[in-house]
Write a protein that holds these residues in place. Structure first.
Motif, mmCIF file in Angstrom:
data_model
loop_
_atom_site.group_PDB
_atom_site.id
_atom_site.type_symbol
_atom_site.label_atom_id
_atom_site.label_comp_id
_atom_site.label_asym_id
_atom_site.label_seq_id
_atom_site.Cartn_x
_atom_site.Cartn_y
_atom_site.Cartn_z
ATOM 1 N N PHE A 114 0.838 -1.214 0.487
ATOM 2 C CA PHE A 114 0.459 -0.168 -0.218
ATOM 3 C C PHE A 114 1.083 1.019 0.236
ATOM 4 O O PHE A 114 1.701 1.423 -0.501
ATOM 5 N N THR A 115 0.999 2.408 1.349
ATOM 6 C CA THR A 115 1.593 3.341 0.758
ATOM 7 C C THR A 115 2.933 3.113 1.657
ATOM 8 O O THR A 115 3.545 3.856 1.905
ATOM 9 N N ASP A 116 3.111 2.373 2.165
ATOM 10 C CA ASP A 116 4.461 2.120 2.929
ATOM 11 C C ASP A 116 5.409 1.421 2.280
ATOM 12 O O ASP A 116 5.751 0.007 2.253
ATOM 13 N N ARG A 117 6.534 1.859 2.893
ATOM 14 C CA ARG A 117 7.837 1.137 2.377
ATOM 15 C C ARG A 117 8.715 0.562 2.980
ATOM 16 O O ARG A 117 8.759 1.261 4.295
ATOM 17 N N PHE A 118 9.435 -0.667 2.634
ATOM 18 C CA PHE A 118 10.489 -1.529 3.643
ATOM 19 C C PHE A 118 11.330 -2.206 2.340
ATOM 20 O O PHE A 118 11.767 -2.212 1.281
ATOM 21 N N TYR A 119 12.089 -2.409 3.441
ATOM 22 C CA TYR A 119 13.630 -2.982 2.794
ATOM 23 C C TYR A 119 13.996 -4.235 3.306
ATOM 24 O O TYR A 119 14.010 -4.274 4.821
ATOM 25 N N PHE A 120 13.767 -5.466 2.836
ATOM 26 C CA PHE A 120 14.832 -6.166 3.698
ATOM 27 C C PHE A 120 16.565 -7.047 3.324
ATOM 28 O O PHE A 120 16.827 -6.472 2.352
ATOM 29 N N GLU A 121 16.624 -7.440 3.734
ATOM 30 C CA GLU A 121 18.382 -8.007 3.404
ATOM 31 C C GLU A 121 18.131 -9.668 3.606
ATOM 32 O O GLU A 121 17.473 -10.015 4.694
ATOM 33 N N GLU A 122 18.787 -10.506 2.925
ATOM 34 C CA GLU A 122 18.753 -11.996 3.205
ATOM 35 C C GLU A 122 19.968 -12.266 2.410
ATOM 36 O O GLU A 122 21.095 -11.311 1.399
ATOM 37 N N ASP A 123 20.695 -13.876 3.064
ATOM 38 C CA ASP A 123 22.631 -14.182 2.070
ATOM 39 C C ASP A 123 22.054 -14.310 0.385
ATOM 40 O O ASP A 123 20.712 -14.673 0.801
ATOM 41 N N ILE A 124 22.811 -13.553 -0.134
ATOM 42 C CA ILE A 124 22.498 -14.754 -1.660
ATOM 43 C C ILE A 124 22.333 -15.937 -1.418
ATOM 44 O O ILE A 124 23.597 -17.035 -1.186
ATOM 45 N N PRO A 125 20.866 -16.281 -2.161
ATOM 46 C CA PRO A 125 20.779 -17.810 -2.135
ATOM 47 C C PRO A 125 21.815 -18.485 -2.391
ATOM 48 O O PRO A 125 22.293 -18.527 -3.368
ATOM 49 N N ASP A 126 22.107 -19.562 -2.016
ATOM 50 C CA ASP A 126 22.266 -21.172 -2.544
ATOM 51 C C ASP A 126 21.841 -21.433 -3.550
ATOM 52 O O ASP A 126 21.505 -22.526 -2.958
ATOM 53 N N PHE A 127 21.574 -21.431 -4.469
ATOM 54 C CA PHE A 127 21.264 -22.353 -5.541
ATOM 55 C C PHE A 127 21.736 -23.753 -5.841
ATOM 56 O O PHE A 127 22.553 -23.344 -6.075
ATOM 57 N N GLN A 128 21.535 -24.235 -5.508
ATOM 58 C CA GLN A 128 21.625 -25.587 -6.502
ATOM 59 C C GLN A 128 21.432 -26.096 -7.726
ATOM 60 O O GLN A 128 20.494 -26.856 -8.143
ATOM 61 N N TRP A 129 21.623 -25.365 -8.822
ATOM 62 C CA TRP A 129 21.939 -25.702 -9.550
ATOM 63 C C TRP A 129 21.891 -27.081 -10.731
ATOM 64 O O TRP A 129 22.885 -27.633 -10.012
ATOM 65 N N LYS A 130 20.704 -27.889 -10.968
ATOM 66 C CA LYS A 130 22.055 -28.643 -11.738
ATOM 67 C C LYS A 130 21.974 -28.214 -12.948
ATOM 68 O O LYS A 130 20.881 -28.288 -13.694
ATOM 69 N N LEU A 131 23.004 -28.891 -13.262
ATOM 70 C CA LEU A 131 23.313 -28.593 -15.086
ATOM 71 C C LEU A 131 23.020 -29.855 -16.110
ATOM 72 O O LEU A 131 23.052 -30.490 -15.284
ATOM 73 N N GLU A 132 21.882 -29.524 -17.576
ATOM 74 C CA GLU A 132 21.549 -30.334 -17.932
ATOM 75 C C GLU A 132 21.516 -30.159 -19.095
ATOM 76 O O GLU A 132 22.150 -29.057 -19.856
ATOM 77 N N LYS A 133 21.423 -31.554 -19.714
ATOM 78 C CA LYS A 133 21.445 -31.051 -21.663
ATOM 79 C C LYS A 133 20.713 -30.523 -21.871
ATOM 80 O O LYS A 133 19.610 -30.517 -21.574
ATOM 81 N N GLY A 134 20.959 -29.217 -22.866
ATOM 82 C CA GLY A 134 19.970 -28.974 -23.457
ATOM 83 C C GLY A 134 20.289 -27.849 -24.255
ATOM 84 O O GLY A 134 21.842 -27.006 -23.676
ATOM 85 N N GLU A 135 19.350 -26.319 -25.239
ATOM 86 C CA GLU A 135 20.454 -26.393 -25.921
ATOM 87 C C GLU A 135 19.127 -24.664 -26.216
ATOM 88 O O GLU A 135 17.911 -25.742 -27.398
#
Lengths: 263, 876
Positions: A114-135
């Protein structure tokens, strides 16, 4: 009697970094799962600096920069009427600004309810990416595929090893190349790069220091946002300037809410 | 060799046993530096892949020391280790499966990107425009565009159709980009059918003066309605027709709008006798704080006071006996790209009746006795009001010129038949006419802005009162008139820097007034005639300093005004000249402390003077029971106000709290004395310095509970007023205290069901010194309201309302009322049927008592009977 022009009000800003490139992403969102065929469009801009990157709503960036640089637009009401279907619909679009690696190792998110502004901090997420085939070719770049499950959704991302930037739209990062396309498997959130450019001018990555932003946490922010979407009028009636009659309150419907983070 | 084979064999054996875990780990570490400066490079991407680069085995980013460490399972082939960083050269080395360390040195290099551009969307230069597609947001219940506007984020529509955006009133309401209705836009919010609109646009921070665009930032928003293509060429509209009983009830609404881009016409006719005040549709909404601050004088008040038609603390549908017709015609022509001409005509024909029993108890301190008057009053009010407004506007990037010429004629007749102690008939003829011109000019050239505002008004109130009474031999008649010519011309200029600015307002105000009164009958041995003329010239200079830093704002004003007043009494040839210099400093501080707290402090010093009504030395009647006069002494009031407010807003926890305290103290040079003769109040001021003190405490606390979807709030208010009063020439100090509490519970269980419980508790306590003894009087008023809303399907709507009222009338007597209403509505695509059952328990009268310390007034109003009303609405 005449005088100097009073300056427009501009909130103070810090320059955190200078961007090396800009990427513009088109976003499609399913705001209401009851109407899966209706996707809302939005646009975000990613400014990539050497240490910090900033992802922000494209339309907000433009209106901010207009205010900031005091571009004399001369656009009258009638010209304004010609504006295309707006994408900045405010309530649920991705209008947050995200600062990756600011502070170091963290992401700062600035958003509003609504009219209220906020900010928050969090650790950069540790994405557990799985590399896969495909282009896949996106904007002429050949992209490789990777998948990840993150906060309740499973995503499929396409990154360009040719662009050695471990970044992407929204909070996404951590692949050996820039993410040019990413979507969740239910196709409720889709980000796709539509423009890439190097930066030949001094393009500051700015951070607004305005004291109007209140600090909170991601969990609390998401909780308050859900409350506001469920019962928008309840939030308004406490804003001490507005009187909401019970008749109006009864008629205000819960807004559809399908946030990108489900947990 | 053997060793290596053995190693491999063991490895294979081991992996067979532990398929999920590849035991032998290879660690490849390294550091990346800038070639010339030897600075470490962070954020470089390091990948380990097959020689072609297609299959990535592992990858990492360098940390802030330029260091990276890749861990991977042992591999057989030779792999490629690549290091790249945007804006630098890339490097790669071939690696075999062994722990090893590398040092890379990269040199800066032009970024090579295959750039892809898109054309920026049209919104690029448009400022903050938010577009809403009506079809997307519309639901079956929405009829008028106001119903839809309520659903937009940040938008609130109040009961009378006024719109707030993010808590601030909007500054313009456009239809197809044209401002047809100006401040009377509620006509459109309440009547434009939602089906005619394709898009609603919100212009945030809208500066409608193009010459001030990019010069003065606006915090207010504007709303624009874009109509559907097919709806522009023909009139669109809606009608509502209804009937019911008892007595015979009827109601008719007609609304038509033709809105093309060059010319727009809006016609509305509304009429009813159902107790619904449609005159509200003609009320203004965009009058905001800055208009009040700009110092335009309000219109003079009516000279005659029929003491009737006060609004009660009760919904109008219970007590308003009316027959009202409203007609409004609005036409707008667009003359060229920047200019437009507009004609607005409003006509109101309103008949109202009120039937009340009134008791007045006046304390006579000289004899310590009470004068009681009990009577019944039957009031008939007939109003005809015609208002025309011609406006020319030029709005170009260099010049803004707005000239509005307005005429209003109001013919109002009130007859009041009084029975009781005496039989009296009063007839009030209370017309009001005024003609005003309002000019606003803004010129913008280069870096300079010039502003000029000129307001001129002539108003006249030729009012008449005729009284016949059983105690009077001849009818009594009185003619009174007050005419005022007023002009205010203003220009302002300023100097601004990012953290502070300095502004000057210069105003020249001139006013001449005439007051005449003529009573044909000498009720008391006093002159019955007055003829007064005043001339007033005010030069005003208002410097204003504002300082802003972080969350802190300071505003200091030091207005200086020179006020010259001449008063002439034509009957006595008396002439008085006054000349004052007023300095009225004010200070306001605002501090946003931390995330959730805001603290405000205000101080204001104000000088006020009386007006022409201080000078008539003969009595004039305001109604049969009140005679007034002045004393030839100009009233001077000097006020000081201090206030402190702290507010806490935590949206995250849904907890809100605010508290304020206000102290206001005033010094007056005159005090009105009320004396009684034959049951008539004679009010005349006496020169005598006196002080008035007001204290006020306000608080609000609210919490929204997520689990039960309920908002709880409590607001409270305490005021204490202390002043001296004069009655029968005896000075009586009066203290009055009021406590007001308002708890509210709003529960919105689902979209289909909600409940609201609102209550009000008021206690008023007065204290006076009666013959050296303190005398207290305490009155309570309690109101409770319970409302249920059901939406069993998207077509049906049912609501139920219960209201309980308790008012103290005297120490031992109270009035209790219980209301119940019910409403049912059914909707089709372009039609709606509704049935309203009002005052089901058929409550007959509403009574309350007011106590001002010295006097007690009780009123008992007749209410509208139980009624049933059926309405059909349809859009075209």
């Amino acid at each position: 009697m005449e005088g100097d022009l009073p300056p427009m009000k501009v909130s103070p800003q810090d320059t955190l970094d200078f961007s090396k490139m800009r990427v513009q992403y088109q976003v499609w969102m399913m705001k209401d799962t009851l109407y899966p065929q209706k996707l809302t469009e939005d646009m975000i801009m990613l400014q990539i600096g050497s240490k910090i990157s900033k992802s922000l709503n494209y339309f907000k960036m433009i209106s901010d920069s207009i205010t900031h640089q005091q571009i004399i637009s001369g656009a009258g009401i009638n010209e304004m009427l010609a504006v295309n279907q707006g994408r900045r619909t405010g309530d649920q679009s991705l209008r947050a600004s995200l600062f990756k690696n600011y502070p170091a190792g963290e992401i700062t998110t600035m958003d509003q309810i609504f009219t209220d502004r906020f900010y928050f901090e969090e650790d950069i997420p540790d994405f557990q990416w799985k590399l896969e085939k495909g282009e896949l070719k996106v904007l002429g770049y050949s992209c490789k595929k990777a998948t990840v499950t993150f906060r309740g959704r499973t995503y499929e991302a396409w990154y360009a090893p040719e662009i050695p930037v471990s970044d992407g739209p929204w909070k996404f990062s951590g692949l050996p190349g820039l993410i040019l396309k990413v979507s969740d498997t239910k196709k409720q959130y889709i980000f796709e790069a539509v423009a890439i450019s190097g930066v030949s001018w001094q393009d500051p990555v700015t951070f607004s220091k305005s004291s109007l932003f209140m600090k909170t946490s991601r969990e609390n922010f998401n909780k308050a946002m859900k409350r506001f979407m469920d019962n928008p009028a309840a939030g308004m009636q406490n804003s001490d300037k507005i009187q909401v009659a019970p008749e109006s309150l009864a008629k205000v419907k819960a807004r559809p809410y399908n946030p990108i983070e489900l947990e | 060799m053997i060793n290596k084979h053995l190693y491999s064999a063991c490895f294979i054996f081991w992996t067979l046993l532990n398929p999920g875990y590849l035991a032998a780990q290879v660690v490849i570490e390294g550091s990346i530096y800038e070639k010339t400066t030897k600075e470490p490079l962070s954020h470089a991407v390091i990948t380990l892949s097959d020689i072609s680069g297609n299959d990535i085995v592992a990858y990492k980013q360098s940390d802030k020391n330029g260091f990276f460490s890749l861990q991977t399972a042992a591999f057989n082939d030779t792999l490629k280790l690549s290091v790249s960083l945007l804006g630098y050269s890339s490097e790669s080395r071939l690696v075999t499966a062994k722990n090893q360390q590398f040092r890379f040195e990269l040199y800066p290099k032009e970024i090579e990107l295959r750039e892809v551009y898109v054309k920026p969307p049209d919104i690029w230069k448009r400022g903050d425009t938010i577009n809403y597609n009506v079809a997307e947001l519309k639901s079956a219940q929405d009829r008028s565009i106001g119903d839809l506007l309520k659903k937009l984020p940040g938008v609130e529509v109040n009961e009378s159709g006024g719109i707030l955006y993010n808590g601030k009133p909007i500054n313009k309401f456009y239809i197809e980009g044209l401002d047809l209705l100006e401040s009377k836009y509620a006509i459109a919010t309440n009547n434009v059918p939602v089906d005619a609109v394709s898009n609603v646009q919100v212009f945030e921070n809208h500066q409608y003066v193009k010459a001030l665009k990019d010069v003065v930032a606006s915090e207010q928003a504007a709303i624009n309605l874009k109509l559907k293509e097919g709806k522009m060429s023909r009139p669109i509209g809606k009608t509502k027709i209804g009937s019911g009983f008892s007595p015979f009830l009827w109601n008719l609404d007609l609304f038509g709008l033709q809105a093309a881009k060059e010319r727009q016409t809006l016609v509305m006719y509304k009429a009813n006798n159902t107790g619904h005040d449609i005159a509200l549709d003609l009320s203004s909404h965009t009058l905001n704080f800055s208009d009040i601050l700009s110092g335009i004088e309000p219109l003079p008040q009516d000279l005659l006071q029929p003491s009737a038609f006060e609004s009660l603390d009760l919904a109008e549908k219970y007590y308003l006996f009316n027959r009202t017709h409203v007609l409004t015609l609005n036409n707008l022509w667009k003359l060229n790209e920047h200019s437009q001409f507009r004609v607005n005509i409003n006509y109101l024909n309103d008949k109202r009746n009120q039937d009340l029993g009134q008791y007045s108890g006046y304390y006579l301190p000289d004899t310590d006795s009470l004068l009681s008057i009990e009577e019944n009053n039957q009031l008939n009010n007939r109003t005809n009001l015609l208002e025309t407004n011609l406006t020319f506007t030029k709005n170009s990037p260099e010049t803004y010129l707005n000239n509005s010429l307005k005429f209003q004629g109001r013919w109002r007749d009130v007859s009041s038949d009084i029975t009781g102690t005496n039989q009296v008939n009063q007839h009030f003829n209370i017309p009001l006419f005024y003609l005003q011109n309002d000019l606003n000019l803004v010129k913008h050239r280069g870096k300079k802005v010039f502003q000029f505002d000129s307001f001129t008004r002539y108003s006249t109130l030729p009012q008449q009162l005729n009284v016949t009474a059983d105690t009077l031999n001849n009818p009594l008649s009185q003619d009174m008139a007050r005419s005022t010519f007023y002009t205010n011309n203003k220009t302002s200029f300023g100097y601004a820097r990012p953290s502070y600015n300095l502004l000057f307002d210069v105003q020249l105000q001139a006013k001449t007034e005439n007051f005449d009164s003529d009573m044909n009958f000498m009720l008391f041995p006093a002159e019955g005639n007055n003829q007064i003329k005043t001339e007033n010239l005010i030069l005003y200079i208002g410097p204003q300093f504002t300082y802003r830093k972080d969350g802190f704002t300071l505003n200091f004003r030091l207005p200086l005004s020179s006020n010259n007043l001449t008063v002439k009494n034509s009957l006595t040839d008396d002439r008085k000249d006054y000349s004052f210099l007023f300095i009225e400093p004010s200070l306001s501080l605002r501090y946003k402390a931390g995330s959730f707290w805001t603290v405000n402090f205000n101080f204001q010093h104000k000088n006020e003077t009386g007006d022409i009504l201080d000078f008539p030395v003969s009595y004039y009647m305001t109604n049969y029971r009140y005679l007034r006069r002045g004393t030839s002494v100009l009233e001077k009031r000097q006020w000081q106000t201090y206030s402190l407010r702290a507010a806490y807003r935590n949206t995250i926890e849904a907890f809100f709290f605010n508290f304020s305290i206000l102290y206001k103290t005033g010094l007056y040079n005159v005090l009105n004395n009320t004396s009684f003769r034959n049951g008539i109040s004679l009010v005349a001021p006496i020169e005598f310095d006196n002080q008035r003190d007001n204290w006020s405490l306000n608080g609000y606390i609210a919490k929204y509970m997520d689990g039960i979807k309920t908002n709880f709030s409590l607001s409270g208010n305490y005021t204490r007023m202390k002043m001296e009063r004069l009655q029968q020439n005896v000075k009586v100090p009066v203290t009055s205290q009021t406590v007001f509490l308002q708890p509210k519970i709003d529960m919105k269980a689902t979209n289909r069901f909600s409940i609201a419980y609102h209550a009000k508790v008021l206690n008023n306590r007065t204290e006076i010194n009666k013959l050296e003894q303190k005398n207290h009087n305490s009155l309570n008023q309690i109101g409770q309201q319970l409302k249920f809303f059901f939406f069993p399907s998207s077509r049906w709507q049912l609501n139920l309302q219960f209201e309980h009222l308790y008012n103290d009338i005297t120490e031992n007597l109270s009035s209790k009322l219980f209301f119940m209403d019910m409403g049912l509505a059914y909707q089709l695509k372009n039609m709606e049927f509704s049935l309203d059952w009002t005052n089901i328990f058929n409550q007959k009268s509403y009574a309350y008592t007011m106590d001002d310390g010295l006097n007690i007034f009780s009123r008992n109003y007749r209410l509208r009977p139980c009624s049933v009303m059926f309405n059909i609405h349809f859009n075209f």
